[in-house]
Every structure is written in C-alpha cells, then in structure tokens.
Design a protein around this motif. Sequence first.
Motif, PDB file in Angstrom:
ATOM      1  N   THR A 104     -37.641 -19.405 -15.805  1.00 38.98           N
ATOM      2  CA  THR A 104     -36.275 -18.893 -16.034  1.00 38.98           C
ATOM      3  C   THR A 104     -35.444 -18.912 -14.753  1.00 38.98           C
ATOM      4  O   THR A 104     -34.402 -18.260 -14.679  1.00 38.98           O
ATOM      5  N   GLN A 105     -35.897 -19.626 -13.730  1.00 36.72           N
ATOM      6  CA  GLN A 105     -35.153 -19.669 -12.472  1.00 36.72           C
ATOM      7  C   GLN A 105     -33.761 -20.273 -12.673  1.00 36.72           C
ATOM      8  O   GLN A 105     -33.613 -21.302 -13.341  1.00 36.72           O
ATOM      9  N   ASP A 106     -32.778 -19.612 -12.098  1.00 35.78           N
ATOM     10  CA  ASP A 106     -31.410 -20.125 -12.130  1.00 35.78           C
ATOM     11  C   ASP A 106     -31.165 -20.908 -10.835  1.00 35.78           C
ATOM     12  O   ASP A 106     -30.832 -20.324  -9.795  1.00 35.78           O
ATOM     13  N   LEU A 158     -27.998 -20.549  -8.457  1.00 31.00           N
ATOM     14  CA  LEU A 158     -27.697 -19.346  -7.676  1.00 31.00           C
ATOM     15  C   LEU A 158     -27.555 -19.675  -6.195  1.00 31.00           C
ATOM     16  O   LEU A 158     -28.341 -20.443  -5.629  1.00 31.00           O
ATOM     17  N   ALA A 186     -28.263 -14.331  -4.953  1.00 24.96           N
ATOM     18  CA  ALA A 186     -29.648 -13.880  -5.065  1.00 24.96           C
ATOM     19  C   ALA A 186     -29.859 -12.568  -4.329  1.00 24.96           C
ATOM     20  O   ALA A 186     -30.516 -11.642  -4.831  1.00 24.96           O
ATOM     21  N   THR A 219     -41.901 -23.005 -13.457  1.00 18.21           N
ATOM     22  CA  THR A 219     -40.922 -23.783 -12.705  1.00 18.21           C
ATOM     23  C   THR A 219     -41.606 -24.566 -11.594  1.00 18.21           C
ATOM     24  O   THR A 219     -41.260 -25.712 -11.307  1.00 18.21           O
ATOM     25  N   GLU A 277     -44.373 -20.034  -8.564  1.00 19.42           N
ATOM     26  CA  GLU A 277     -44.163 -19.123  -9.693  1.00 19.42           C
ATOM     27  C   GLU A 277     -45.472 -18.877 -10.441  1.00 19.42           C
ATOM     28  O   GLU A 277     -45.742 -17.758 -10.908  1.00 19.42           O
ATOM     29  N   GLU A 327     -37.821  -9.371 -14.117  1.00 19.70           N
ATOM     30  CA  GLU A 327     -37.028 -10.403 -14.788  1.00 19.70           C
ATOM     31  C   GLU A 327     -35.919 -10.926 -13.873  1.00 19.70           C
ATOM     32  O   GLU A 327     -35.596 -12.120 -13.890  1.00 19.70           O
ATOM     33  N   THR A 328     -35.362 -10.040 -13.054  1.00 18.88           N
ATOM     34  CA  THR A 328     -34.354 -10.465 -12.077  1.00 18.88           C
ATOM     35  C   THR A 328     -34.966 -11.398 -11.037  1.00 18.88           C
ATOM     36  O   THR A 328     -34.421 -12.470 -10.733  1.00 18.88           O
ATOM     37  N   TYR A 340     -37.589 -13.242 -11.228  1.00 17.07           N
ATOM     38  CA  TYR A 340     -38.002 -14.531 -11.789  1.00 17.07           C
ATOM     39  C   TYR A 340     -36.824 -15.469 -12.020  1.00 17.07           C
ATOM     40  O   TYR A 340     -37.017 -16.666 -12.252  1.00 17.07           O
ATOM     41  N   LYS A 341     -35.601 -14.950 -11.951  1.00 12.19           N
ATOM     42  CA  LYS A 341     -34.413 -15.815 -12.007  1.00 12.19           C
ATOM     43  C   LYS A 341     -34.082 -16.408 -10.640  1.00 12.19           C
ATOM     44  O   LYS A 341     -33.352 -17.387 -10.545  1.00 12.19           O
TER      45      LYS A 341
END
Length: 631
Positions: free
Chosen positions: A256-258, A261, A266, A485, A489, A530-531, A533-534
């Motif tokens: 789920t990495q963005d 960013l 980040a 990813t 991770e 969850e944050t 992991y983004k």
Amino acid sequence: MCGIAGIINKNKNIPISNALSLMTNSMINRGPDDEGYLLFDTKPTHVIGNDSIVKDDKHINATFNYNYKLGFGFRHLKIVDLSNNSHQPMSDVSKRYWIVFNGEIYNYKEIKSELISLGHTFFSNSDTEVVLNAYKEWNSKSLDKFNGMFAYSILDTVENQVFIARDRIGIKPLYYFQNNEQFIFSSTQKAIIDSKIYSPKINWEGLHQNFRFSIAQRPNTCFNGISSLEPAHYLKFNLKNNSIEKKQYWEIPTNTQDLSLSENDALKMVEESLFESINYRLNADVEVGTFMSGGIDSTTIAVMASKEHKNIKCLTLGFKDFNKYNEVNQASDTANLHGLNHIVNYANSNEILKNIDAIITANEEPYHHLSSNYILSKMAAQNDLKVVLSGLGGDELFGGYDVYNKLKLWNNLKNKKQILQLLPNIHQKINKAKQLSKYKDIGQFYSHYYTTFNDNTINQLFKNDVIDTENTISKLYNPSDLNFTDDFEAISFYNLKSYIGNHQMRTIDQFTMHFSVEGRLPLLDHNFIETVYKIPTKFKQKGAVQKYILKQVAKKHIAPSTLNMSKKGLRLPLEYWISNELKEFVFDSISKLKNRNIFNNQVIDTIVKTNNEQKIWQLVSTELWIEKFIN
C-alpha cells in the motif's frame, strides 16, 4: 488490564466452579482490584469471590457441587472507570449478553457517542460496556471500530454462542485448550494448567520452534494441546453443537506504499499519527508513566507524552559496570533538555537470581535470554504506576535491525548462487555466502536471521524426530502469498507477525502484568501501522541511515546524543553473568537437563564450550521450564 478465564462443558453439565476459581485466582497479579464470575446453565448466575468489590451475591465456593454448562472468571486491574460500575463479568441491561474483557479500547468515547445516537444506554464509564453494546449493534463487525489492545469473550444466552476475539497485533494474550468434554480459555497458559483439567505435556514441535526462533510460533505453544488464538482473529463457539468457527478480521496492509509521497508529506504523516497514538494511550483514570531506554523510539515517545503530561515519570534501566549496555547518559541528556521527571534504576545479577522462578513463570516457555522487562516492570510498580508506555515496534516498522541491511547482500548472492557453489569451503565467509544464496524466498531469509539454533543443530540436539522449521514463518504468516512492495516491507511484515506478535508481546504483557502494571504501545497502534505502510521504503532507509523518517521526527524532540547513538538494545549483560555470578547456577541447571535423556548430551557439551550466552541460556531456561511446568 485484567485476566479472563472460561470453561465450557461440551456434552453434559458437570461442576466447573472449583476449576474456574483456580484459574481465576492463578491470575491475581493481572487483576488485584476485583474478582467476579458468571455461571450459566439455563440462565446466567453472577457470583463473587474473596476480592470482589460487590458483596451481595453468592460466593463461588458455594457453587462447587452444582452442574453448569459454562463459566467465566475475571480478575480486574482498574485503569478506566474506578467505580463499582465497571465490575465484571458485565451484562447488558437485558441480561442476554455477558462479557469478560481484558485490555483497553482507546477510542471508546467516540464509539460510545455513536452507540448513544443509535439508542443504546449506559450505566458505567468503562470501555468494557462500550465493547458489549458494540457487539449487540454490529456483532463481529464491531471489531473494525476498535482502536486498542484486547482479548475478550461474550456470551449470547439466546443464540447459545460464545464469541472470543483478540486485538490486531496480539498485544493481549488468549490461550485455549479443548478435549472431548471441555473447551477452556484464559489469559495465561499457567491458568489453564492450574485448572487441573489440563495435564501439561511437552509439545515437541513447539519446543523445536522455540529453539529455532526463541518462541513457539503461534498458534503453537510449547504445551501439547494448548493453542494461542492468533492476533486479529475471532472465534465463535456454538454451545448447541460444539462447533467452532474462526476468522481473521484484519491484516497488515502490505503493498500500500504511496510512491508519490514527498519526504515532507511522509514526515508530517508519521509525526501526526504518532502524536495521536500517544495521546490516546495517555487516557486513564490512574497515573501513566513511560519507559525511556535512551534509544530513539522510547525517548521520542517520552518527550511527546510529556507535552500532554507535564510531569510524567520516565523510567530508565542502567548498568553501572557494563557501558556496552548502558543508555543512561543519552536518556539523561534528553530528560535534562526537557525537564522530564527522570527515574533511573540499576540492574544487578542478584535481583535476577533471586527472582528466577518468577521470570520463568512469567515467560511460560523457554527463552534464550533474560528479559529486562522484568526489572523495568518492577520498577514501574515501585514508582506507583499502573500504566506505562513502551517504545516497542519502531525497529520492526522502520527497519532498525541489521537484517534490513543484509537484504541487498542476499539478493546479490542469490544471483551468484551457481558460481558460489563451485568455490571450495576454505573460509567461513564463503560458507556463509553459500548458505545465504540457497534461500529462495524472503521467509527463509528472515528465518535465517532470527535463529538461535538452526535445523541441523536442533536435529543433532533432540533425540526425537524434528519437524523442519525453515519454511515455518512463510507457511504460518503468509499462507495466501500476499504481495509485498519490496523485500524491506516483507521483513517488516514478518517482524510484526513473528517477533512482535509472538515474542515481544508475550514478554511485555507477561512481565508488566506480573507486577499489576499495564503496558501500552503507541508504535503498534493499528492506524499508525497503516500510516507507516503507506510511507515509501526510501524514507525508512535512506542510504546507510536506518529508520530515517522516524529519526527526522525524533530530532525535533530528543537530544543529539540519543539520535547519534549506535544501537545497543535494552538487554541484560547475560554473557558476563553466566561466566561469573550465575556460573554455578548455569552448571547445575545444565547438569539436571542432561539427566533427563531428552537431548544428546554430547551436543549439549559442545554448545556449552562455544560460550554463546544465548544458546547456553536456552538450555538453562528449558530445564527451569520443565521443572516449573512439566515435572
């Protein structure tokens, strides 16, 4: 917060009150403030114990000869709502639903407001009542609402069903055992043993895993027949037909990495989410303190927490004669920078030796080291704290361990596997390179770096048949073949599943609760996870800088000496102690182990000669565990 227990008769109703009382009082340290019971046949009956804060019901001892279908037991450590209204087992107003709850729901006030708007009424200010009414409203979907740590059981007297659930990370424990006649569960394995329903025997597969990974990989334990309910799972027991349904309700959000960013984005996301997590965990009706090792994670949490709690007690463990382990100076630098209420205690081997039985009891299975959590938790209790914050989770989420640095090497060696196999074994480095190149997937690679004894040594050491453990991690924790990813991770994922979910959560919970203290873990808030992991991996490890983005947050709050300190880890000086103060104790324990005819004694002698403190203490703790629980 508490200790919970339950017994279900599967076929015919028989007396269970005595066993339930034994289980519940086995956990008095988990809940010294209150005691309560629920007994159920055709209707629910609330009964009390010696420590119950309510006095107007029948005593548990008066029910020993009566037959029941089910019983719940409860010990209470009061943290939120100190009134008698928070007494458990607790029922809803209709008496249809009954709950025993261990843990904290940090966002219970928001959920309570939502439930009130839906027509629910409340008689207490406890989070337990919120969990009960949330279950009434949303059933198992209520789990999606909770931000917290928990293990609880709810009886529905109309549907004849028992619902048991555990938090997403596995911070609060839940163990169970069943045979043809009964199903029993508890917050500790010891309580199941103390019920006298279960006779402890060694689970050899669990013990093999324990020697490999320092703990049996859940749901396995080292006790034959005792299982752990996995994190982020719930279990439904149908009282009409004894069927069990188990489901997972949450998963670590991989892939789920963005990647869009920026570093500033980040940084802001991590800092805001961490502040929110810490503030949630400062909510209590008793004093909250914090562990502060001197490392980045716990020290950052201590400073952030102090912005809301100005005089929060910050506890540091030191070692006067072992600078290798000492982080007192770094912790003191940050404490002085912010005027923190800093309390330092120094560890010594005498304290460990005289409390070795308590440490083994709390561990509930062998462990290759002496945990500093015992001394830290005792320190918290001595300073009148019922709640402490801990910095566990930072290394696993942000890549603070050496294994993250080895990923590039492993991938290079895999690509050169055929060439490496042609080289003669003339040097130890060549042998290690060949071994690394053989690991096909990230689960095997992870297992290699989190090994006390490898499979080859375990096969030589044990006299019974050994089950291969090389693929245990990936089979247990990634059966659906989740996508990652990247390898960084994947290591983080397995760290949260195995190292955090099994080992670290057991030690923090068991040792804090041994001293009637509740440990809270801001870095393991599921919203924070969850944050994180983004956040792209490039911001977690930037070049040679590990935990980069967390350090960028930390440098706003902590002293430079803490930020720049090389990683030490909060460990006790075991390698010195076993050769000095604990030398005779170690010798006696290993001699007893050799007399048991479980292991190959020649291999034990070889291990002892290596002077590897972790392997030696694994043997010592195995003997102590057998003495305590199996004999």
